[in-house]
Design an enzyme around this catalytic site. Structure first.
Site, PDB file in Angstrom:
ATOM      1  N   PHE A 559       0.827  -1.210   0.000  1.00  0.00           N
ATOM      2  CA  PHE A 559       0.000   0.000   0.000  1.00  0.00           C
ATOM      3  C   PHE A 559       0.863   1.264   0.000  1.00  0.00           C
ATOM      4  CE2 PHE A 559      -3.497  -2.793   0.937  1.00  0.00           C
ATOM      5  CZ  PHE A 559      -4.598  -2.118   0.433  1.00  0.00           C
ATOM      6  N   HIS A 560       2.017   1.229   0.649  1.00  0.00           N
ATOM      7  CA  HIS A 560       2.916   2.384   0.584  1.00  0.00           C
ATOM      8  C   HIS A 560       3.411   2.605  -0.849  1.00  0.00           C
ATOM      9  CE1 HIS A 560       3.019   2.217   4.984  1.00  0.00           C
ATOM     10  NE2 HIS A 560       3.602   3.396   4.950  1.00  0.00           N
ATOM     11  N   GLU A 561       3.694   1.518  -1.546  1.00  0.00           N
ATOM     12  CA  GLU A 561       4.166   1.658  -2.924  1.00  0.00           C
ATOM     13  C   GLU A 561       3.048   2.149  -3.842  1.00  0.00           C
ATOM     14  OE1 GLU A 561       6.692   1.999  -5.899  1.00  0.00           O
ATOM     15  OE2 GLU A 561       7.258   1.463  -3.843  1.00  0.00           O
TER      16      GLU A 561
END
Length: 623
Positions: A559-561
């Site tokens: 999700f960060h990516e």
């Protein structure tokens, strides 16, 4: 007559008739269906072989067979000492029959019972909701800085303490043998007494310092751009397409009410959660991000500020919808289990074995314990409503439960204070981004678009120069963003909704490892991952602790990516790799050398916090 019919339907009796018949022709004289009926305990008593004139000939055969069965029973009694164990097993099967469906249900309860009790004390139940707790408590900066500054600040206190200690020392009778050095040391700080001070003035000075820097930067920008702020790129990013953004964000929010609709159908009895409801909610969650993401990333030509805002808010809405849906879904399973177990206990109480009774009783006890875990006034399923879900979405929390700690009233002065903090911090963030970050970002993009002809050594030197130029401004922006969201904004929302638990972050600046940092820097997200990813993967997917930890970090890294993709519209993978590198940092901090030196560990951690985000941003902009 009735007893004879029951014997003719008894498979074991017919077997006995075949085996004990003297004539082969009579061994098959009685015909019966091949359907195996449920066995029931039947008392067989010897009957007279005299045939009634009113009964047909088959009754005579039945009487003979009954006599044969009685004789076989007498033989069994004589052999009781030889095969007593086998007979007890057969009697137990006859006395406590268990159908296959019931047997499967009992096996399911046995497998679950291991996770429902404490390992050390089997008499205590462990709730699924016991991993996350909410208590009335203030936020860290309020309790340590803001409240003491507003209520107890009276200027310098250290000098007053020293004067008081000296007066106390003068009143005491000094020992004749005490040296002057010992007397001076005792006067400065007597044993067992600690000098106390606070840093409220430094807190005020820090904000004053930031304000003057921002004011000076604005003046320089005003002069250099001929008296206007409208041309600031950051201002344009944050003020364009506001109406469209609001409508799109509202549509995302309203779409999450689908989970309420599903549970409403379950509540009315139209569908069951275990299959239909679970599949419907799961499909909705799987489609929520893939369907909405292309709309605000590609269809609308929004700025990167708008794209990252809509993505992060959509993730928040998805987590809230998931928590609401699966919290109530779990309670539906518990409620159905309670009804099934209690019905079986009441209906077949006399025919159940002691072990089965114990399993069903423990199931009922645990279900009642789980339903009443938060409050004895069980509100489930009355909590399934649009108003309840709406209030949950307004609370600054990602983990759903029926009841939360609430304050008695709204402190409007506190709301005004936090609102001013939000506006002031946003202003500082815009100035920092425009004056210190935007020029560096433009040079990074130029570095990315310009091929290097002088070799890799000059290129590396130029890249390092850009990184060192990025670190100061990005570190300040990182801290301002943290304060604005996790302290000012969440506290303002909590006060407006009378949400009493303000523990949104811990003292992460004192961390000695990134493992601690991942737990306490963002407490709402940590609570969600702990319950709905870590513990749920262990329960549903049967992961070990290590596997669940790895799965949680991988999901978070993905999700960060995706967030970086929303900004740059390209998959680079730098943030994903940096997220996974926390395992290496954690292993390094757990070495004996750093464990015995927490001060050095904190220095290493702080160095990583300052350089890591800046390095990630530089990589995305340049490579």
């Amino acid at each position: 007559m009735t007893e004879a019919k029951e014997l003719l339907q008894d498979e074991r009796f017919l077997k006995i008739q075949e085996l004990n018949s003297a004539e082969p022709s009579k061994r098959h004289s009685v015909t019966y269906d091949n359907v195996i009926l449920p066995q029931e305990s039947v008392e067989v008593s010897p009957r007279s072989s005299t045939t009634s004139l009113e009964e047909p000939a088959t009754t005579t055969a039945t009487g003979v067979a009954v006599a044969a069965a009685a004789a076989a029973a007498e033989k069994k009694k004589k052999k009781k000492g030889e095969d007593g164990d086998d007979e007890q097993d057969e009697q137990a099967e006859e006395k406590y029959p268990v159908d296959p469906r019931m047997q499967k249900y009992l096996s399911h309860l046995k497998s679950k019972s291991r996770t429902r009790v404490h390992r050390k004390d089997a008499s205590k139940y462990v709730s699924f909701f016991g991993d996350v707790s909410f208590d009335p408590r203030p936020t860290l900066l309020d309790s340590a800085v803001n409240v003491p500054f507003q209520t107890t600040f009276k200027g310098p206190v250290l000098e007053k303490q020293l004067k008081g200690l000296q007066q106390t020392k003068k009143g005491e009778v000094a020992a004749a043998a005490a040296t002057a050095a010992t007397a001076a040391t005792a006067a400065a700080a007597p044993p067992g007494k600690k000098l106390e001070s606070n840093f409220s003035g430094i807190y005020v000075f820090a904000w004053m310092f930031m304000g003057w820097i921002a004011f000076r930067s604005c003046m320089d920008y005003y002069v250099s751009h001929e008296g206007g702020f409208a041309s600031m790129e950051i201002v344009q990013y944050m003020t364009s397409d506001l109406f469209t953004i609001a409508l799109l964000d509202l549509a995302l929010f309203l779409s999450t009410f689908f989970v309420v609709f599903v549970h409403w159908l379950v509540k009315l009895g139209f569908i069951r959660w275990k299959w239909t409801g679970f599949v419907a909610v799961s499909l909705f969650e799987l489609c929520f991000i893939p369907v909405s993401f292309p709309v605000y990333v590609y269809y609308f030509h929004f700025s990167w500020v708008t794209r990252i805002f809509l993505f992060l808010h959509s993730v928040v809405l998805l987590m809230k919808a998931h928590s609401f849906a699966f919290y109530n879904g779990y309670l539906w399973d518990i409620k159905n289990e309670l009804e099934f177990s209690s019905n079986k206990l009441n209906k077949f109480k006399e025919s159940l074995s002691p072990e089965t009774k114990d399993i069903l009783q423990k199931s009922c006890d645990f279900c009642l314990f789980e339903l009443n875990y938060q409050t004895k006034d069980n509100d489930f399923p009355n909590n399934i409503s649009c108003s309840n879900y709406f209030m949950f979405c307004m609370f600054p929390v990602l983990v759903y439960q029926i009841n939360y700690p609430r304050t008695s009233h709204i402190r409007w002065r506190y709301v005004l204070e936090k609102f001013c903090a939000i506006m002031g911090t946003i202003f500082l963030m815009m100035v920092t981004a425009q004056i210190f970050m935007h020029p560096v970002a433009m040079r990074c993009i130029e570095y990315h678009d310009t091929p290097s002809f002088g070799g890799w050594v000059p290129a590396v030197k130029q890249w390092l120069f850009l990184l060192f130029e990025m670190i100061p401004g990005f570190s300040v922006l990182y801290m301002l963003t943290f304060y604005m969201i996790w302290d000012a904004l969440l506290n303002c929302v909590a006060e407006l909704t009378r949400f009493a638990d303000r523990y949104f972050y811990g003292d992460w600046w004192n961390c000695v490892s990134f493992e601690e940092f991942s737990r306490i820097w963002n407490v709402p997200v940590h609570k969600f991952l702990l319950r709905h990813v870590y513990h749920s993967s262990m329960g549903a997917l049967h992961f070990s602790k290590a596997q669940a930890t790895l799965f949680t970090f991988l999901l978070s890294a993905v999700f960060h990516e995706i967030a970086m993709f929303a900004i740059f519209k390209e998959v680079r993978g730098y943030l994903f790799l940096f997220q996974l590198s926390q395992f290496a940092w954690t292993a390094l901090s757990n070495t004996k050398f750093l464990r015995s030196r927490p001060q050095l560990s904190n220095v290493v951690f702080t160095f990583g916090v300052c350089t890591g985000p800046s390095m990630i941003m530089t990589l995305y902009l340049t490579l």
